[in-house]
Design an enzyme around this catalytic site. Structure first.
Site, PDB file in Angstrom:
ATOM      1  CD  GLU A  54       7.047  -4.300   4.359  1.00 15.55           C
ATOM      2  OE1 GLU A  54       6.404  -3.491   3.657  1.00 15.55           O
ATOM      3  OE2 GLU A  54       7.360  -5.446   3.975  1.00 15.55           O
ATOM      4  CG  HIS A  55       1.846  -3.982   5.584  1.00 13.75           C
ATOM      5  ND1 HIS A  55       0.811  -3.557   4.786  1.00 13.75           N
ATOM      6  CD2 HIS A  55       2.682  -4.663   4.766  1.00 13.75           C
ATOM      7  CE1 HIS A  55       1.004  -3.967   3.542  1.00 13.75           C
ATOM      8  NE2 HIS A  55       2.140  -4.655   3.502  1.00 13.75           N
ATOM      9  CD  GLU A 131       1.055  -6.871  -0.101  1.00 16.12           C
ATOM     10  OE1 GLU A 131       2.201  -6.838  -0.587  1.00 16.12           O
ATOM     11  OE2 GLU A 131       0.792  -6.470   1.047  1.00 16.12           O
TER      12      GLU A 131
END
Length: 422
Positions: A54-55, A131
């Site tokens: 997704e990143h 993260e």
């Protein structure tokens, strides 16, 4: 009661589903692609690849750099984002009505022509590790990952969406590209859009632009098997963060709507039993709430509380007592308030292009069809006090899951907690 505008659905020859909700009175549009691929589709050795992909989708394509992607969407005042869940991954945008074509072009580009550049991958792996570290350092965040893992141990549905730092660091470009090729087929994608747009134009664009998707493959999915248990982590914190939960219901379970009303009655608002008893009457916690999480083959019902080292000794017994009291019955007034909250939330969301867009995609992914608002409201209205008590008796009868982070000196042992839930 009807949904404003008109919903239309077209399935393209390659299997891509295109669904739109026309809202001609607004000036914006929200659109995106929802992929039937998430944490549950990962093997243990690549846990976190869905989120890393997704990143990486935003880190450059064959004709756009990462900076160009950001600049193009922001040059028209639009927003572009994505998220990964345990069952789905979404890439979405919100733009002014005249910029729908640009947003569609960018999303089509990143989903089909991302270069997954090794240098960008190395940088983004470092970002995702940060993260993960941030989540670990945030007890009222990571406690939910521990709860999920304890409820579903050694299962894909129990593993963290972010993965682990070790696994993320070790993922090669080939790993990420292979996962994308295996899971991002047209038949596992929903292109959804809501706002001031034309369905036929969106379909025309999709037919022209979504032509480089790989062959569709059925999603590999192991069935969720709830087990429950406990997890404790001693930390030097100002608060004790705890989650107490149970085996829940799937999206298509007959008790789905009763469980939603139950959660609202128990801890879904300021008038709920847990909020009134634990926060308002006793002042034992600032944050206390219940929630449900559903999957296609199971789910969870849980309560979170953040409380003090001394106060936790009282919070846990009161929490257990309140849950057990719900199994003995709730009032018609409580049910009415809860139904009103749920209905209002649904109807208010219809005023948002983003919410309507996501509703379209999620309903097709989960149910294979669009649920009329009237049908949803009718099912909520059909839940009465007896149905809520019955759902509570069912949900709270099994083995609980208990996770806690913080000072442990006054946290009851698991056997005592289980004994309170009989």
């Amino acid at each position: 009661m009807s949904t404003p505008g008109g919903i239309r659905l077209t399935r393209l020859a390659n299997g891509l589903t295109v669904v739109t909700d026309s809202m001609p009175t607004v000036e914006t549009a929200s659109l995106g692609v929802w992929v039937n691929a998430g944490t549950r589709h990962e093997t243990p050795d690549i846990n976190g690849v869905s989120h890393l992909l997704e990143h990486m989708a935003f880190k450059g394509t064959e004709r756009r750099s990462a900076q160009s992607i950001a600049e193009e969407i922001e040059a028209v005042g639009g927003h572009l984002n994505a998220y990964t869940s345990r069952e789905h991954t979404a890439y979405y945008a919100k733009v002014l009505k005249e910029d729908v074509g640009l947003a569609l072009d960018i999303i089509a580009d990143i989903l089909q022509h991302s270069t997954l550049d090794p240098a960008e991958l190395s940088r983004e792996q470092a970002v995702v590790v940060q993260e993960i570290s941030q989540a670990i350092d945030t007890p009222d965040d990571i406690v939910f990952d521990y709860f999920q893992a304890t409820a579903f141990p050694d299962q894909a549905v129990g593993r963290p969406v972010l993965g682990t730092a070790e696994l993320v660091r070790g993922m090669s470009r080939q790993t990420v590209a292979g996962y994308m090729h295996d899971n991002y087929g047209a038949g596992r994608m929903i292109l959804a859009a809501a706002g001031n747009l034309e369905h036929d134009k969106v379909v025309e664009f999709a037919e022209r632009s979504f032509v480089a998707l790989p062959p569709n493959r059925p999603p590999p999915l192991e069935r969720a098997h709830y087990q429950g248990g406990e997890y404790r982590e001693e930390r030097d914190l100002e608060q004790v963060h705890l989650v107490l939960g149970f085996d829940g219901v799937s999206y298509d379970d007959p008790d789905f709507y009763a469980a939603s009303v139950l959660s609202t009655v128990a801890g879904g608002g300021m008038s709920s039993r847990l909020f009134q008893e634990i926060r308002e009457k006793r002042g034992l916690a600032y944050s206390i709430y219940s929630f449900t999480a559903s999957y296609h083959d199971g789910g969870l019902f849980a309560v979170y509380a953040g409380t003090g080292e001394d106060e936790v000794a009282e919070v846990i017994p009161v929490l257990c007592d309140q849950l057990m009291n719900v199994t003995k019955g709730v009032t018609a007034e409580e049910v009415q308030r809860a139904r009103a909250q749920l209905k209002a939330s649904i109807l208010m969301s219809l005023e948002s292009t983003s919410s309507r867009c996501e509703q379209l995609a999620r309903q097709i992914l989960i149910y294979g069809r669009i649920l009329p608002v009237e049908e949803i409201i009718a099912k909520i209205e059909a839940v009465d006090a007896a149905a809520v008590a019955k759902a509570a008796q069912r949900l709270f009868a099994g083995t609980p899951t208990f996770t806690v982070i913080g000072p442990q000196t006054k946290v009851e042992d698991f056997a005592t907690i289980k004994g309170r839930l009989v």
